[in-house]
Design a protein around this motif. Sequence first.
Motif, PDB file in Angstrom:
ATOM      1  N   LEU A  34      31.743  22.478  32.722  1.00 44.63           N
ATOM      2  CA  LEU A  34      32.962  21.896  33.272  1.00 44.63           C
ATOM      3  C   LEU A  34      33.542  22.931  34.218  1.00 44.63           C
ATOM      4  O   LEU A  34      33.949  24.014  33.789  1.00 44.63           O
ATOM      5  CB  LEU A  34      33.955  21.560  32.164  1.00 44.63           C
ATOM      6  CG  LEU A  34      33.465  20.652  31.033  1.00 44.63           C
ATOM      7  CD1 LEU A  34      34.590  20.408  30.022  1.00 44.63           C
ATOM      8  CD2 LEU A  34      32.937  19.330  31.569  1.00 44.63           C
ATOM      9  N   LEU A  35      33.576  22.611  35.500  1.00 40.56           N
ATOM     10  CA  LEU A  35      33.940  23.581  36.532  1.00 40.56           C
ATOM     11  C   LEU A  35      35.142  23.083  37.314  1.00 40.56           C
ATOM     12  O   LEU A  35      35.213  21.920  37.695  1.00 40.56           O
ATOM     13  CB  LEU A  35      32.755  23.778  37.485  1.00 40.56           C
ATOM     14  CG  LEU A  35      32.992  24.650  38.715  1.00 40.56           C
ATOM     15  CD1 LEU A  35      33.221  26.106  38.328  1.00 40.56           C
ATOM     16  CD2 LEU A  35      31.820  24.535  39.687  1.00 40.56           C
ATOM     17  N   GLY A  36      36.077  23.981  37.563  1.00 39.72           N
ATOM     18  CA  GLY A  36      37.236  23.632  38.380  1.00 39.72           C
ATOM     19  C   GLY A  36      38.248  24.752  38.382  1.00 39.72           C
ATOM     20  O   GLY A  36      38.134  25.718  37.619  1.00 39.72           O
ATOM     21  N   PRO A  37      39.264  24.643  39.223  1.00 35.94           N
ATOM     22  CA  PRO A  37      40.296  25.691  39.289  1.00 35.94           C
ATOM     23  C   PRO A  37      41.184  25.662  38.061  1.00 35.94           C
ATOM     24  O   PRO A  37      41.147  24.721  37.252  1.00 35.94           O
ATOM     25  CB  PRO A  37      41.081  25.313  40.554  1.00 35.94           C
ATOM     26  CG  PRO A  37      40.910  23.825  40.658  1.00 35.94           C
ATOM     27  CD  PRO A  37      39.525  23.539  40.166  1.00 35.94           C
ATOM     28  N   SER A  38      42.016  26.679  37.912  1.00 35.75           N
ATOM     29  CA  SER A  38      42.963  26.727  36.800  1.00 35.75           C
ATOM     30  C   SER A  38      43.864  25.497  36.840  1.00 35.75           C
ATOM     31  O   SER A  38      44.341  25.101  37.901  1.00 35.75           O
ATOM     32  CB  SER A  38      43.824  27.989  36.885  1.00 35.75           C
ATOM     33  OG  SER A  38      43.020  29.146  36.763  1.00 35.75           O
ATOM     34  N   GLY A  39      44.070  24.893  35.664  1.00 33.91           N
ATOM     35  CA  GLY A  39      44.926  23.724  35.584  1.00 33.91           C
ATOM     36  C   GLY A  39      44.246  22.412  35.886  1.00 33.91           C
ATOM     37  O   GLY A  39      44.910  21.377  35.964  1.00 33.91           O
ATOM     38  N   CYS A  40      42.915  22.417  36.039  1.00 33.77           N
ATOM     39  CA  CYS A  40      42.214  21.177  36.402  1.00 33.77           C
ATOM     40  C   CYS A  40      41.940  20.279  35.199  1.00 33.77           C
ATOM     41  O   CYS A  40      41.525  19.131  35.357  1.00 33.77           O
ATOM     42  CB  CYS A  40      40.908  21.480  37.128  1.00 33.77           C
ATOM     43  SG  CYS A  40      39.594  22.100  36.053  1.00 33.77           S
ATOM     44  N   GLY A  41      42.116  20.796  33.970  1.00 36.28           N
ATOM     45  CA  GLY A  41      41.900  19.996  32.775  1.00 36.28           C
ATOM     46  C   GLY A  41      40.625  20.293  32.019  1.00 36.28           C
ATOM     47  O   GLY A  41      40.356  19.687  30.983  1.00 36.28           O
ATOM     48  N   LYS A  42      39.856  21.272  32.470  1.00 37.39           N
ATOM     49  CA  LYS A  42      38.561  21.534  31.829  1.00 37.39           C
ATOM     50  C   LYS A  42      38.721  22.100  30.420  1.00 37.39           C
ATOM     51  O   LYS A  42      38.000  21.675  29.497  1.00 37.39           O
ATOM     52  CB  LYS A  42      37.713  22.466  32.708  1.00 37.39           C
ATOM     53  CG  LYS A  42      38.350  23.804  33.054  1.00 37.39           C
ATOM     54  CD  LYS A  42      37.521  24.574  34.071  1.00 37.39           C
ATOM     55  CE  LYS A  42      38.093  25.961  34.320  1.00 37.39           C
ATOM     56  NZ  LYS A  42      39.441  25.918  34.954  1.00 37.39           N
ATOM     57  N   THR A  43      39.644  23.037  30.221  1.00 38.88           N
ATOM     58  CA  THR A  43      39.846  23.601  28.890  1.00 38.88           C
ATOM     59  C   THR A  43      40.444  22.572  27.946  1.00 38.88           C
ATOM     60  O   THR A  43      40.070  22.505  26.766  1.00 38.88           O
ATOM     61  CB  THR A  43      40.746  24.849  28.965  1.00 38.88           C
ATOM     62  OG1 THR A  43      40.092  25.854  29.752  1.00 38.88           O
ATOM     63  CG2 THR A  43      41.018  25.410  27.581  1.00 38.88           C
ATOM     64  N   THR A  44      41.355  21.754  28.442  1.00 32.41           N
ATOM     65  CA  THR A  44      41.919  20.684  27.612  1.00 32.41           C
ATOM     66  C   THR A  44      40.820  19.726  27.168  1.00 32.41           C
ATOM     67  O   THR A  44      40.807  19.270  26.022  1.00 32.41           O
ATOM     68  CB  THR A  44      43.005  19.922  28.390  1.00 32.41           C
ATOM     69  OG1 THR A  44      44.025  20.841  28.788  1.00 32.41           O
ATOM     70  CG2 THR A  44      43.624  18.831  27.538  1.00 32.41           C
ATOM     71  N   THR A  45      39.886  19.428  28.057  1.00 29.67           N
ATOM     72  CA  THR A  45      38.755  18.562  27.703  1.00 29.67           C
ATOM     73  C   THR A  45      37.929  19.190  26.592  1.00 29.67           C
ATOM     74  O   THR A  45      37.573  18.519  25.613  1.00 29.67           O
ATOM     75  CB  THR A  45      37.871  18.309  28.936  1.00 29.67           C
ATOM     76  OG1 THR A  45      38.641  17.664  29.954  1.00 29.67           O
ATOM     77  CG2 THR A  45      36.673  17.442  28.588  1.00 29.67           C
TER      78      THR A  45
END
Length: 355
Positions: A34-45
Motif C-alpha cells: 500500500l503506497l501513498g503520501p502521509s495521510g492517504c489512508g494506507k496505515t488506517t487500511t
Amino acid sequence: MAFLVLDGLTKTYGEVRAVDSLSCTVEKGEFVSLLGPSGCGKTTTLQMIAGFETPTSGRIELAGRNLASIPARQRGLGIVFQTYALFMHMTVRENVSFGLEMRKVSGRELKTRVDRALEMVHLGALADRYPRAMSGGQRQRVALARALVIEPELLLLDEPLSNLDAKLREEMQLELRRIQREAGVTTVMVTHDQSEALAMSDRVVVMNGGRLQQVDSPFDVYETPKSSFVSTFLGKSNNFAARLESTTDTGSVLTSGGITLSGPRASLLPGAAEIAIRPERIELTGPEQGIVSGTVRERIFLGAQWMLAIETAMGEFLVARRNSGNREADIGDTVHLVWAPQDLRILPAKEGARS
C-alpha cells in the motif's frame, strides 16, 4: 477466489474520510504494498485488516472468512511494526518464542519452530543476545522472525524499514523479500517509499486522499500510470497540460506550449489532456531532430547519472543522462530534446482544466 478481499472499505473520523470505498484483492502468497503520501489512508487500511480499527462500512475477508466479528488477537495475523516493538528485557529467542507460548505451544515443537524462524532470518548465532545489543537491521529481523514463527495466514508490515539508514534499507529490501518468498506467506506492506514498493512488491496499490488510484505490477504502475498523481508520485516525471487533437489506430496528435507532438493511441476523447514522459526516456540530439529546444538551467551530478533541468516553451524538463565519464551540457547551453512517441503517456486532464 482471492485470498484477501477488501470490498468498499471505508473509515471516517467525523467529517474526515480517512479511507473512502477502497476495493482490492490479494492473492495467496502475494506481496502487495500500500503506497501513498502521509495521510492517504494506507496505515488506517492496514489497521482495519489487523483489527485495530473498525471499518465504518465495507467488508474484509480472509480465506473466505469475514473478519468483521473476529477480534484482533484471534485473527492469527503476523504483524511487524515500524518501531519493531521488541521486549528489551528478553533475549532474541525469548522474543521469537513469545507468540508461541501465548498459543500454548511448548517443548520440542516450540524449539523447532523458533530455531527454524531464526535460521530463516540468519540470526541463529545470536539467539541469546538482547535487542539492545543489536543493530537496527538485526532488530528488524528479530521482529520478522517473531511474526513468522506463529505461521500466520497473513503478514502485515507497517513501514518496517523506515528506521534504517539508506544503505542498510536497500540491503534489507532484498533480505525481506527473500524471507517472504521462502516462507510463502501472503504479505501486505505499508510504505511511502516508492523505490521500496517497486523493488519488493508483486503488485502496488497506490492511494491518495483515502482513495484507490491504481493497482498494478511495479513495472506497469511506473510505465503506464493512469493519472497525473500516479505518474508524479512514482519516480520523476515531466508532466504538461496539453490538448489531444486527434487519435487514430496508429497514434495521437497533441499540442502543448504551441508545439505539436506525436503520441501513442489514446483512450481519451479529443480535448484537454495531460502528457507525461520520464526523464530517462529523453535524449539530447541535434537541432534538426529535436522535438523541443531549451536552455540548461541546472545540472546535478548523481554519480550514476546527471540530472538536467531544461527550460523550454512547454515548461521545465528534467532529463536524466547516464554518466559516461564525461561532463554533460553546461548551465546556459542550448540543447535539443527528442523522445520516441510511444514513450509519451497521455493522461486525463487535471480537474478544472479547459479543453
